[in-house]
Design an enzyme around this catalytic site. Structure first.
Site, short mmCIF file in Angstrom:
data_model
loop_
_atom_site.label_atom_id
_atom_site.label_comp_id
_atom_site.label_asym_id
_atom_site.label_seq_id
_atom_site.Cartn_x
_atom_site.Cartn_y
_atom_site.Cartn_z
N SER A 179 0.85 -1.19 0.00
CA SER A 179 0.00 0.00 0.00
C SER A 179 0.88 1.23 0.00
CB SER A 179 -0.91 0.01 1.24
OG SER A 179 -0.13 0.11 2.42
N LEU A 200 3.17 4.44 -0.41
CA LEU A 200 4.18 4.87 -1.37
C LEU A 200 4.67 3.72 -2.24
CD1 LEU A 200 6.37 7.33 0.76
CD2 LEU A 200 4.29 7.77 -0.54
N SER A 242 12.77 10.27 5.45
CA SER A 242 11.70 11.22 5.76
C SER A 242 12.32 12.52 6.24
CB SER A 242 10.77 10.67 6.84
OG SER A 242 9.85 11.66 7.29
N TYR A 275 10.21 7.40 15.47
CA TYR A 275 10.16 7.62 14.02
C TYR A 275 11.24 8.60 13.58
CZ TYR A 275 8.27 8.43 9.36
OH TYR A 275 8.11 8.53 7.99
N LYS A 328 14.45 7.58 11.20
CA LYS A 328 14.66 8.18 9.88
C LYS A 328 15.97 8.96 9.82
CE LYS A 328 11.11 6.56 7.73
NZ LYS A 328 11.28 5.61 6.61
N THR A 362 -1.14 8.99 2.59
CA THR A 362 -1.12 7.53 2.63
C THR A 362 -1.85 7.09 3.91
OG1 THR A 362 0.92 7.35 3.95
CG2 THR A 362 1.17 7.51 1.54
#
Length: 274
Positions: free
Chosen positions: A21, A23, A156, A169, A173, A204
């Site tokens: 799903s 990207l 990101s 997160y 990243k 998304t």
């Protein structure tokens, strides 16, 4: 700028993780729309049904050769087996896109969030290592024969500065960006290109749960087309959309004290139950 890779079958072979799903699916579709029957896709993810549905759609609509692999990028043995099967099926890939990633609101003060921190790092950082490592030796041999080889990591802009409520997160990243930079330098001697793409806010399922404003929000299909151009140009590092690139440069310049003051009342990514 687009390239047409030449193999024995005159097809471009691309491996994409996280293709179930978001990207990953958007990039698979963008490549299929452009290359059609001159493309071979190895689609990887954890959702077997979604992978098979995407492969069926791309095969019937664009005559793309697709093979799906139900794998978890956190599991090195699964990725080794996938790489061997993909090489046997279509030959050494020209492009491997490490796209699989997860995002979750985390707070260090909660002991219950420790497994979430681990899961985010295992997917977003070690997942890249597990994705790329099995292909490097074959890619080294391919470049000796004059063929192109490229590793693409999806990072990101969240990795530029630490965001409140997103410690896992943001840190994962940031680690991904630095890891990909190291890898890029290491791969130079083998003529293997390494590209880092840092998306901003892309529409998304991962961002659908965000309740705070998302500046320069971009649809996944638009991102995919722009990412395809960046990859074709073999750029070292790119932020998409470009407006977030400017923001990212400014973020690097903000002194720590001012950053703390700005972020003190910033909205946090929500913590989710297991």
């Amino acid at each position: 700028m687009y390239f047409m890779a030449k193999t024995n079958s005159d097809c471009l072979h691309i491996v994409i993780t996280g293709a179930s799903s978001g990207l990953g699916a958007a990039m698979a579709t963008a490549y299929a729309q452009h290359y059609r029957q001159q493309l071979q896709l190895s689609l990887c993810g954890r959702n077997t049904g979604a992978l098979q549905a995407l492969a069926s759609q791309l095969s019937s609509q664009y005559q793309v050769a697709c093979t799906t692999y139900t794998v978890d990028v956190r599991q090195a043995d699964q990725m080794q087996a996938m790489a061997q099967a993909a090489i046997q099926q279509y030959g050494t890939p020209h492009i491997v896109i490490g796209n699989a990633g997860v995002s979750r609101g985390t707070l260090t003060e909660y002991q219950d969030d420790i497994p979430a921190f681990q899961a985010v790092f295992d997917t977003n950082v070690m997942g890249l290592v597990h994705t790329f490592q099995p292909f490097i030796e074959a890619m080294k041999q391919a470049t000796v024969q004059g063929k192109m080889a490229q590793l693409v990591g999806i990072a990101s802009v969240a990795g530029i500065r630490g965001l409140p409520g997103a410690g896992a997160y943001s840190a994962s990243k940031a680690a991904a960006i630095t890891y990909l930079e190291s890898l890029r330098v290491e791969m130079q001697q083998y003529a293997i290109t390494v590209t880092t793409i840092a998306p901003g806010y892309i529409r998304t399922p991962m961002t659908d749960i965000n309740t705070y404003p998302m500046p320069f929000l971009m649809d996944a299909d638009v991102f995919a087309r722009k990412a395809m151009r960046v990859i074709a140009q073999q750029r070292r590092f790119s932020v998409i959309p470009w407006q977030m690139g400017i923001v990212a440069r400014l973020l690097r310049l903000i002194p720590p004290g001012l950053w703390d003051w700005i972020m003190k009342k910033a909205p946090h990514k929500a913590r989710l139950p297991d």
